[in-house]
Design a protein around this motif. Sequence first.
Motif, short mmCIF file in Angstrom:
data_model
loop_
_atom_site.label_atom_id
_atom_site.label_comp_id
_atom_site.label_asym_id
_atom_site.label_seq_id
_atom_site.Cartn_x
_atom_site.Cartn_y
_atom_site.Cartn_z
N ALA A 115 0.73 -1.23 -0.05
CA ALA A 115 0.13 -0.06 0.05
C ALA A 115 0.89 1.33 0.08
O ALA A 115 1.82 1.47 0.79
N GLN A 116 0.31 2.21 -0.61
CA GLN A 116 1.04 3.28 -0.77
C GLN A 116 0.70 4.41 0.43
O GLN A 116 1.75 5.13 1.00
N PHE A 117 -0.40 4.34 0.94
CA PHE A 117 -1.15 5.33 2.08
C PHE A 117 -1.31 4.37 3.39
O PHE A 117 -2.25 3.52 3.23
N GLU A 118 -0.82 5.07 4.44
CA GLU A 118 -1.34 4.28 5.74
C GLU A 118 -2.86 4.74 5.93
O GLU A 118 -3.50 3.95 6.68
N ASN A 119 -3.42 5.85 5.44
CA ASN A 119 -4.86 6.11 5.34
C ASN A 119 -5.69 4.89 4.87
O ASN A 119 -6.78 4.70 5.23
N ASP A 120 -5.13 4.09 4.01
CA ASP A 120 -5.86 2.90 3.45
C ASP A 120 -5.41 1.63 4.13
O ASP A 120 -6.61 0.71 4.47
N VAL A 121 -4.30 1.27 4.39
CA VAL A 121 -3.95 0.26 5.15
C VAL A 121 -2.96 0.67 6.55
O VAL A 121 -1.97 0.77 6.29
N GLY A 122 -3.80 0.90 7.52
CA GLY A 122 -2.99 1.24 8.59
C GLY A 122 -3.83 1.22 9.98
O GLY A 122 -5.19 0.73 9.92
N PRO A 123 -3.58 1.95 11.00
CA PRO A 123 -4.27 1.70 12.25
C PRO A 123 -5.89 2.25 11.95
O PRO A 123 -6.61 1.76 12.73
N GLN A 124 -6.15 3.29 11.16
CA GLN A 124 -7.54 3.48 11.05
C GLN A 124 -7.78 3.49 9.52
O GLN A 124 -8.26 4.31 8.91
N GLY A 125 -7.05 2.54 8.91
CA GLY A 125 -7.05 2.35 7.56
C GLY A 125 -8.68 2.28 6.88
O GLY A 125 -9.46 1.60 7.71
N ARG A 126 -8.70 2.81 5.71
CA ARG A 126 -9.88 2.98 4.88
C ARG A 126 -10.40 1.60 4.73
O ARG A 126 -11.63 1.22 4.56
N ILE A 127 -9.29 0.69 4.46
CA ILE A 127 -9.57 -0.79 3.97
C ILE A 127 -9.62 -1.72 5.55
O ILE A 127 -10.74 -2.38 5.49
N ALA A 128 -8.48 -1.63 6.07
CA ALA A 128 -8.36 -2.53 6.99
C ALA A 128 -7.10 -2.07 7.69
O ALA A 128 -6.29 -1.52 7.32
N SER A 129 -6.90 -2.69 8.87
CA SER A 129 -5.49 -2.39 9.46
C SER A 129 -4.45 -3.63 9.22
O SER A 129 -4.88 -4.68 8.67
#
Length: 351
Positions: A115-129
């Motif tokens: 993933a490029q962005f933590e916003n997508d795959v991260g602690p509050q990821g839009r997809i999942a953590s």
Amino acid sequence: MPPALLRSAACSLLLLVPALQVQAADNDGHYPLTLDNCGTQIRIDAPPQRAVSIGQNTTEILLSLGLADRMAASAVWIGEVPDALRADNDRVPRLSSTVPGFESVLGKRPDLVAAQFENDVGPQGRIASREQFASLGVPTYLSPTDCVGRVYGGDTNQDGARTRAFDMTLVHREIRELAEIFNVPERGAALVESLQAREADAVAASAGTPPDLSMVWWFSSAELSGDAWVAGELGAPGYIMKRLGAHNIIKSNEEWPAVSWERIAALDPDVIVLGEMARRNFPADDINQKIDFLEHDPVTREMSAVKHRRFIVLDAQAMNPTLRTLEGLEIVAKGLNALGLTGKRLPDEAP
């Protein structure tokens, strides 16, 4: 999706995700491979065969490494893929041009999610953590450009701020690490070497830029006449300006602060760099609407850059910390040369 429902969906799809093979796929001792990636230890037990890439930059790096045949899908796009990568990209299914659902990613049975962005795959990821993917046996890799020297500021600053300036070594690191994960280190080294050579040529071509040359970089706006999302000092545009000897009129550590046109006009930049993109989330995503607004709005039309049409149009993907930042450096260097701003004083009047 609420966490409880997300966990339920993940469990229901558990059987769709293949267990990682513990044994190495070859006998050269490359696997298992362990990396410290954005504060998380990831282990790769075999070369990925069904990678899902989330983010255009991640996809373009994998394609540039010749890994299209090992990609199960891509998602999150802002513009068109470069012509040189188009044929390989056409072989990779696109889950979504925007943020895909967790279930759709799992449905591709990935053995790696990059993933490029933590916003997508991260602690509050839009997809999942990352933890949710790990619980299903799927390792995740996040781009160092998004986690090294960068923090997110919640709802009021979703694009984040930087605690240190971006530079291309972070992109080089990502290329090398992804090449290691797929066990093609020689391809990673060759790609980095070519990027370094191109950067040196672009910087040399821009020699003589006036030391007081000022710029503003307009990515987009929610409303044309409203605040503009313009580049802060420490992101990819800041790196390009520093390498070319120009300076940013916007003094902010935020990646893309929202700034009023009254303030921008008062600072009167010499050059305006305009982001061009295929997406159409906002009217200002359209380059023609950007220029029409600048030339007709009673505030912006008085800026010297507008009066003398000192515009440089740049693919918005090159405005982010990505593989394409180098392309941005090359295009801006050529643009400054075409405007007569390399090795010369700023013209008092438009030619």
